[in-house]
Design an enzyme around this catalytic site. Sequence first.
Site, mmCIF file in Angstrom:
data_model
loop_
_atom_site.group_PDB
_atom_site.id
_atom_site.type_symbol
_atom_site.label_atom_id
_atom_site.label_comp_id
_atom_site.label_asym_id
_atom_site.label_seq_id
_atom_site.Cartn_x
_atom_site.Cartn_y
_atom_site.Cartn_z
ATOM 1 N N THR A 162 33.524 -10.149 20.299
ATOM 2 C CA THR A 162 34.239 -9.892 19.149
ATOM 3 C C THR A 162 35.500 -8.950 19.341
ATOM 4 O OG1 THR A 162 33.992 -8.985 17.007
ATOM 5 C CG2 THR A 162 33.295 -7.738 18.938
ATOM 6 N N SER A 190 26.563 -3.209 16.814
ATOM 7 C CA SER A 190 25.269 -3.606 16.008
ATOM 8 C C SER A 190 25.094 -4.877 16.797
ATOM 9 C CB SER A 190 25.441 -3.862 14.716
ATOM 10 O OG SER A 190 25.839 -2.516 14.119
ATOM 11 N N GLY A 192 28.473 -10.317 11.836
ATOM 12 C CA GLY A 192 28.135 -9.872 10.888
ATOM 13 C C GLY A 192 28.293 -8.422 10.605
ATOM 14 N N GLY A 193 28.902 -7.612 11.712
ATOM 15 C CA GLY A 193 28.785 -6.116 11.704
ATOM 16 C C GLY A 193 27.408 -5.476 11.561
ATOM 17 N N THR A 234 33.157 -11.711 14.276
ATOM 18 C CA THR A 234 32.610 -11.602 15.722
ATOM 19 C C THR A 234 32.133 -13.119 15.969
ATOM 20 O OG1 THR A 234 31.700 -9.384 15.708
ATOM 21 C CG2 THR A 234 30.677 -10.817 16.857
ATOM 22 N N ASP A 244 34.791 1.328 15.464
ATOM 23 C CA ASP A 244 33.416 1.432 15.505
ATOM 24 C C ASP A 244 32.795 2.761 15.943
ATOM 25 O OD1 ASP A 244 32.540 -0.919 14.627
ATOM 26 O OD2 ASP A 244 31.936 -2.001 16.284
HETATM 27 O O1 DON Z 1 30.136 -4.376 17.440
HETATM 28 C C1 DON Z 1 30.045 -4.049 16.203
HETATM 29 O O2 DON Z 1 28.802 -3.891 15.687
HETATM 30 C C2 DON Z 1 31.054 -4.883 15.310
HETATM 31 N N1 DON Z 1 32.441 -4.509 16.275
HETATM 32 C C3 DON Z 1 30.766 -6.101 15.137
HETATM 33 C C4 DON Z 1 31.762 -6.717 14.079
HETATM 34 C C5 DON Z 1 31.324 -8.097 13.736
HETATM 35 O O3 DON Z 1 30.312 -8.571 13.757
HETATM 36 C C6 DON Z 1 32.391 -8.684 12.880
HETATM 37 N N2 DON Z 1 31.868 -9.830 12.252
HETATM 38 N N3 DON Z 1 31.813 -10.570 10.967
#
Ligand code: DON
Length: 569
Positions: free
Chosen positions: A398, A452, A472-473, A380, A422
Amino acid sequence: MLSRKSRVASFVSTFITILFLVQLCGCAGIELSRYYKRGIVVTGAPVATQVGVEIFAAGGNAFDVAVAVGFALAVVHPEAGNIGGGGFAMVRDGHGGLVEALDFRETAPAGASEQMYLEDDDQVRPDASTTGALAAGVPGTVAGLYELWQRHGSLPWEQLVTPAAQLAETGFLVDDYLAASLEKHRESLAGFEATAQMLLTGGDAPSAGDSLVLSDLASTLYAIAAEGPDGFYKGTVADKIVSCMQEHGGLISHDDLKDYKSVWRTPIAFQFDSLTVYSMPPPSSGGICIGQILSLLQPYDFATLSPMSVEYIHLFAEAARLSFADRSEHLGDPDFYDVPKGLLAPPYLEHRADLIDKDQATPSQQISPGAPISGESEQTTHYSVCDSAGNTVAITYTLNAAYGCKLVVEGAGFLLNNEMDDFSIKPGYPNLYGLIGGEANKIEPGKRMLSSMSPTLVFKDGQPFMVLGSPGGSKIITVVAQAIVNFTRFHLSLAETVAQARFHHQWLPDILYLEEGRFDINTIQGLIARGHNVKEQEPFSDLQAVYIAEDGLMTGTSDPRGRGSVGGL
Ligand code: DON
C-alpha cells in the site's frame, strides 16, 4: 444512522447479490468457475493479472509471479500499487512447507520524532501526517520484493521487473475504474507539480480509453531491473527522493534509504475449527485481531445462524469490539515495543469472551483493552498467487491513502506513501481509519507503524486451502475474518463468500458499519434493538481470494466491488 433506503433493502440486497453473481459468471448464461492446474493469480487490476499469467507461462513459480505482479500494479494501479510504499507477504514454500511472513513495511525516518505532527500548543498540524513529503515513511516495497525473489524466485530478476517497465514505457489503457479514481482525487493530485505532470493532462484526469505513458517511472523500473534494490535505495533514484524531501519538507535521507531492510517474521498461527490459519504478526495487527475474533466466535454453534442473521452479526461485532480495544493498547512494532505474547492465549480469551453479552451490545466506553498474560506466548491492494508445487503467496501492499501522500518524486515517476499517519501521532488521536493508539504505536526513528494489513493463508489437513487478503484500512481485519467464516462455517461458495454483504466494528468509534443497501430492514432493526449504533456506508474493501481443492485444482474470486480479475494456467 439508518438510511431510508433500508426499507427496500431486502429487495435491493437480493438484486445486488444477483448482479454480483452475474458479473462473476459473465453475462451470457452461467459459466462454471474456472479451475487452474498449474498456477493461479488473483489481483485488483486485470493488466497485472495478465502479467502474472505470462510469468507462469514463461515457467515462473508463484513467487516469480508475485514479484512481477507487484511491479506491474505499481504501474497500472497507481492509487495503491507501488514502489514508494510497503507491505507484507505471507508465503508458503512448496518444498518442505515452511510458512513465513515477510515484513516490508515502511519505517519512520531517523529524523522522525513523537512530536513531529504537533504544533507548539500540542494541537495536531492539519494534514501533516497525510499529505506531502513529511507524511512519507521510508519505502519498503522494492527491498521486500527483492528479498522474496532472492529466497524463493526461479526466473531472473530482470525478467520479472521488465514487464512493468515496458508497460510504463509504452503506456497502458486507462480503464473506467482508473479514470474515475483519478477524477475523484484530481484536486489533491494537482497540488503537486510532479504528480500533476505524471497523472493528469493539463490539469484534467485522463478519460477511459486514453493511453497513460509513465516515462520517468519506466526509467526507475529499468534501473531496479538492472541493479536490484541498489537501483532504488542508492544512486540517482535515491538522490531524487532526497531532493524531493528537501524541497517539500520531508525527512527521508540517503542513510534512511541505504539502511532500509525487510524482515522475515514468524506468522501468527491459530486454529479455527479444524483449520490452521496463518496471518501477519506485528507490526501488523491483522493476525492477532483475526485470531482473537475467530477464537471468540469458535464456541458458538452456527447451525441456526446465517451470514445475514442479527445473532451472527451481533456476535461478530462484539468480538471485533473487544479485539480492536486490545489493538489500541497492546500492538506496535515488536522491535520497539514489547507486544504481550498472551493475546491469543486460551485463558485470556476465555476471560474476554465473558464480556460478550450474546443478546445486547456492550457500549465501547464499558470495554477497555484487556490485560493479557505476558512472557509466553481507499487504498491498498492485495493479490494472491499459488502454483501446483504448493508455493503460495498472499501479498498486501500500500501507499496507505489513495495515491499516498499525493507527492510524486520528480524525475523518478512514483508516488510516496503517507504511512506515517498509521502511527499514533498523538495519544488517542484517530488516524485516517478512526483508529487510536498510544505508547505501543508512538513515533520513533526507524520504527514500523502499526498496520491492519492481513495477507492470510488457511490450511486444511496440512495443505493450503485458502489464500486471501484485502485493502480497507481497519476493515481489512473484519473483511478477512468474515470471509473465513463465510467459506468455512457457512459453507458459501468462494464467489458468494467474496460477494457477501460486509459489516465492521472497531471498538471506537462505537459504530456498527453496514454496507449500504445490503442489509434488510428487519436485520437493521434487530441490530438497533440489541443496542448497536448502526451506520450504512458505501461498499468497502476489495478481497482477492483463492481456494485450493483437495485434488490440487485452484480457483479464485476477485471482489466484484473492484475491477480485478483471476487468471491462471
Ligand atoms: O497498514 C494499514 O493498515 C493501512 N495503511 C492500510 C491502508 C488501506 O488498506 C487503504 N485501503 N483502503
